[in-house]
Design an enzyme around this catalytic site. Structure first.
Site, PDB file in Angstrom:
ATOM      1  N   GLY A   1       5.641 -24.834  37.903  1.00 16.40           N
ATOM      2  CA  GLY A   1       6.065 -26.560  37.577  1.00 16.40           C
ATOM      3  C   GLY A   1       5.714 -27.444  38.481  1.00 16.40           C
ATOM      4  O   GLY A   1       5.170 -28.100  38.417  1.00 16.40           O
TER       5      GLY A   1
ATOM      6  N   SER B   1      -0.003 -21.844  39.101  1.00 22.60           N
ATOM      7  CA  SER B   1      -0.240 -22.840  39.833  1.00 22.60           C
ATOM      8  C   SER B   1       0.810 -23.714  40.444  1.00 22.60           C
ATOM      9  O   SER B   1       0.645 -23.576  41.627  1.00 22.60           O
ATOM     10  CB  SER B   1       0.996 -23.604  38.015  1.00 22.60           C
ATOM     11  OG  SER B   1       0.589 -24.904  37.588  1.00 22.60           O
ATOM     12  N   TYR B   2       2.834 -24.083  40.232  1.00 25.97           N
ATOM     13  CA  TYR B   2       3.496 -23.938  41.415  1.00 25.97           C
ATOM     14  C   TYR B   2       3.608 -23.030  42.346  1.00 25.97           C
ATOM     15  O   TYR B   2       4.228 -23.080  43.531  1.00 25.97           O
ATOM     16  CB  TYR B   2       4.224 -24.999  41.438  1.00 25.97           C
ATOM     17  CG  TYR B   2       4.902 -25.867  42.111  1.00 25.97           C
ATOM     18  CD1 TYR B   2       4.490 -26.791  42.967  1.00 25.97           C
ATOM     19  CD2 TYR B   2       6.003 -24.993  43.066  1.00 25.97           C
ATOM     20  CE1 TYR B   2       5.438 -27.999  44.400  1.00 25.97           C
ATOM     21  CE2 TYR B   2       6.501 -25.984  43.922  1.00 25.97           C
ATOM     22  CZ  TYR B   2       6.391 -27.309  44.689  1.00 25.97           C
ATOM     23  OH  TYR B   2       6.741 -28.185  46.001  1.00 25.97           O
TER      24      TYR B   2
ATOM     25  N   HIS C   1      -5.797 -22.467  32.317  1.00 24.59           N
ATOM     26  CA  HIS C   1      -4.740 -22.603  33.581  1.00 24.59           C
ATOM     27  C   HIS C   1      -3.589 -21.322  33.755  1.00 24.59           C
ATOM     28  O   HIS C   1      -3.086 -20.759  34.423  1.00 24.59           O
ATOM     29  CB  HIS C   1      -4.005 -24.141  33.485  1.00 24.59           C
ATOM     30  CG  HIS C   1      -2.868 -24.150  34.294  1.00 24.59           C
ATOM     31  ND1 HIS C   1      -2.999 -24.779  35.432  1.00 24.59           N
ATOM     32  CD2 HIS C   1      -1.456 -23.839  34.150  1.00 24.59           C
ATOM     33  CE1 HIS C   1      -2.094 -24.219  36.434  1.00 24.59           C
ATOM     34  NE2 HIS C   1      -1.073 -24.572  35.677  1.00 24.59           N
TER      35      HIS C   1
ATOM     36  N   ASP D   1      -9.433 -24.393  33.279  1.00 19.28           N
ATOM     37  CA  ASP D   1      -9.022 -25.253  33.407  1.00 19.28           C
ATOM     38  C   ASP D   1      -9.209 -26.455  34.714  1.00 19.28           C
ATOM     39  O   ASP D   1      -9.550 -26.685  35.685  1.00 19.28           O
ATOM     40  CB  ASP D   1      -8.102 -24.827  34.773  1.00 19.28           C
ATOM     41  CG  ASP D   1      -6.264 -25.248  34.792  1.00 19.28           C
ATOM     42  OD1 ASP D   1      -5.837 -25.878  34.416  1.00 19.28           O
ATOM     43  OD2 ASP D   1      -6.156 -24.952  35.857  1.00 19.28           O
TER      44      ASP D   1
END
Length: 488
Positions: free
Chosen positions: A131, A227-228, A462, A410
């Site tokens: 996020g 991701s994060y 992603h 992605d």
């Protein structure tokens, strides 16, 4: 540097209009983080390993982290059955809260699924979404690697035969507090969250969870996320290894980490985005040449900031209305949405998950407080280093298995960004670049460095397992076994 951050913010705002609403929450979360750096929270150039004073204090604290009596809580957390689940479910499910800060009333929610076959001999995997501020239950469990997917009716579940609990026992943790069902009774916690507190709380969660499930105390543990979580996972791994040096603290048997399409370094990450867009015919030659001439992402100094801004803006305009998280996938069309096969990606999945997790009977079955659940939350972010590469380098040096995997469609955190980041390590190559196979098809490509593996997943966006669940399962199965997927 500030000019380029402001341009990146503008880009992310534009992407909110261009990309499908399925990914808008994740875009907004990263946008909020970067936007905050322009004012009260500028990026800290120091590596995260130089900012871990609290961890060092815990290491020397005789009492270690907070540990509560967990007697009877495992049994209370067992799920009798989720509403709408398939008739025959041959594995145990658990969910509930683990208190990580009793004084502040902070508790993190988890969902745990054991393996249907021989669970006592299989490792433990902790899955984290990024996020920052997005739910591992709503994404990881319900749309990616969990045992079920939510049907388009928002009420029933279909089995995911490529779920990762086929090869491991998997915990999905909603972290930090304020995300999903996780909460704090101290409301200021929501505005004072960051990388360090998230790592500390996740570590406290693990220590207490292992007290609740003592049969897993000596089990091999692997951390995974996307991701994060390129921040979350390495930072938690470092925290575990640091605290393992405290003889009075529970020793966690960490074996390795796997991070997918991971945001780990802003300079190589940003440059990698633009090179990916050009190499996939999403930007013009003129735009790419202008960005390379006028934008210096590595040093943070541009020879002409206004020109850099101009060419980046031009690149945004050239994208058109696509989902940058999966450049070849359709956008969500609610009138045509349906989930047929788990192998067929449904870009409207987040809507179904949101409806399902807000059903009263579902929240009751999950043992949570009645609340309005959302995929991502507006938690404030107070610290986020511009690079995680030093900590990944330390993990490699300590012998922790590190895999960085990348869905190759992605464009948001593309494989080019990951390759540029890894190249900074200058690690010797032990396995030359080659294809790997899953179900008699090329699943992707890999290169094995000394202590680190880069592996791509062909045709995945992603959130890799959402797009290519079978290939993702093949990949993670071999990661857990400590060997590379087959070359034929």
């Amino acid at each position: 540097m500030m000019m380029q951050l402001s341009v990146l913010v503008r880009w992310l705002l534009l992407l909110c209009c261009h990309c499908s609403c399925i990914n808008a929450h994740q875009i907004n979360s990263l946008n909020k983080l970067i936007n905050s750096r322009r004012s009260q929270n500028p990026p800290d150039p120091r590596p995260w390993v130089g900012l871990d004073e609290k961890i060092k204090m815990m290491m020397h604290d005789h009492h270690g982290v907070y540990t509560a009596n967990q007697y009877g809580l495992k049994e209370a957390d067992k799920i009798d059955g989720l509403p709408g689940q398939p008739r025959e479910v041959d594995f145990d499910q658990y969910s509930g809260y683990v208190t990580v800060d009793p004084k502040g009333g902070k508790a993190l929610f988890y969902y745990f699924v054991e393996s249907p076959q021989n669970s006592s001999a299989k490792p433990l995997v902790l899955w984290l979404n990024g996020g920052p501020g997005c739910s591992s239950l709503g994404y990881g469990a319900m749309q990616e690697v969990g045992p079920f997917r939510v049907s388009s009716d928002g009420k029933t579940l279909v089995p995911n035969k490529y779920a990762w609990n086929n090869v491991a026992n998997v915990i999905f943790l909603e972290s930090p507090a304020g995300v999903g069902f996780s909460y704090s009774n101290t409301t200021s916690d929501y505005a004072n969250t960051g990388d360090r507190s998230t790592a500390e709380d996740s570590y406290s969660f693990l220590v207490n969870w292992l007290e609740r499930f003592p049969n897993y105390k000596t089990r091999d543990l692997f951390l995974a996320g996307e991701s994060y979580a390129g921040h979350y996972v390495p930072q938690l791994a470092y925290t575990i290894l640091s605290n393992n040096q405290n003889t009075s603290q529970t020793k966690i048997n960490l074996k390795g980490i796997a991070i997918g399409n991971a945001w780990v370094d802003e300079s190589t990450g940003t440059l990698g985005i633009y090179d990916y867009l050009w190499s996939h015919a999403l930007n013009s030659d003129e735009t790419n040449a202008g960005i390379h001439k006028y934008c210096d992402f590595v040093s943070g100094n541009s020879s002409n900031s206004s020109k850099c801004d101009q060419y980046q803006s031009q690149g945004f305009d050239e994208l058109g209305n696509i989902d940058l998280y999966s450049v070849y996938s359709p956008l969500c069309n609610a009138s045509a949405a349906s989930i047929g096969s788990v192998k067929d990606f449904d870009p409207c999945s987040e809507f179904y998950v949101n409806e399902y997790l807000n059903l009263g009977e579902v929240q009751k079955a999950l043992h949570v407080k009645a609340t309005q659940w959302s995929a991502c939350s507006n938690v404030g972010w107070t610290d986020s280093p511009i690079t995680i590469l030093p900590i990944i380098k330390q993990l490699v040096a300590r012998g922790t298995s590190v895999w960085m995997y990348s869905g190759d469609t992605d464009g948001r955190v593309p494989v080019t960004s990951t390759r540029y980041a890894i190249n900074t390590f200058k690690l010797p190559v032990e396995t030359s670049w080659r294809s790997w196979y899953s179900s008699s098809e090329v699943g992707g490509y890999l290169v094995g460095y000394k202590g680190l593996t880069l592996i791509t997943v062909r045709g995945a966006g992603h959130t890799v397992p959402s797009y290519q669940p079978q290939r993702a399962l093949t990949m993670i199965s071999h990661f857990l076994q400590g060997k590379l997927p087959p070359s034929s």
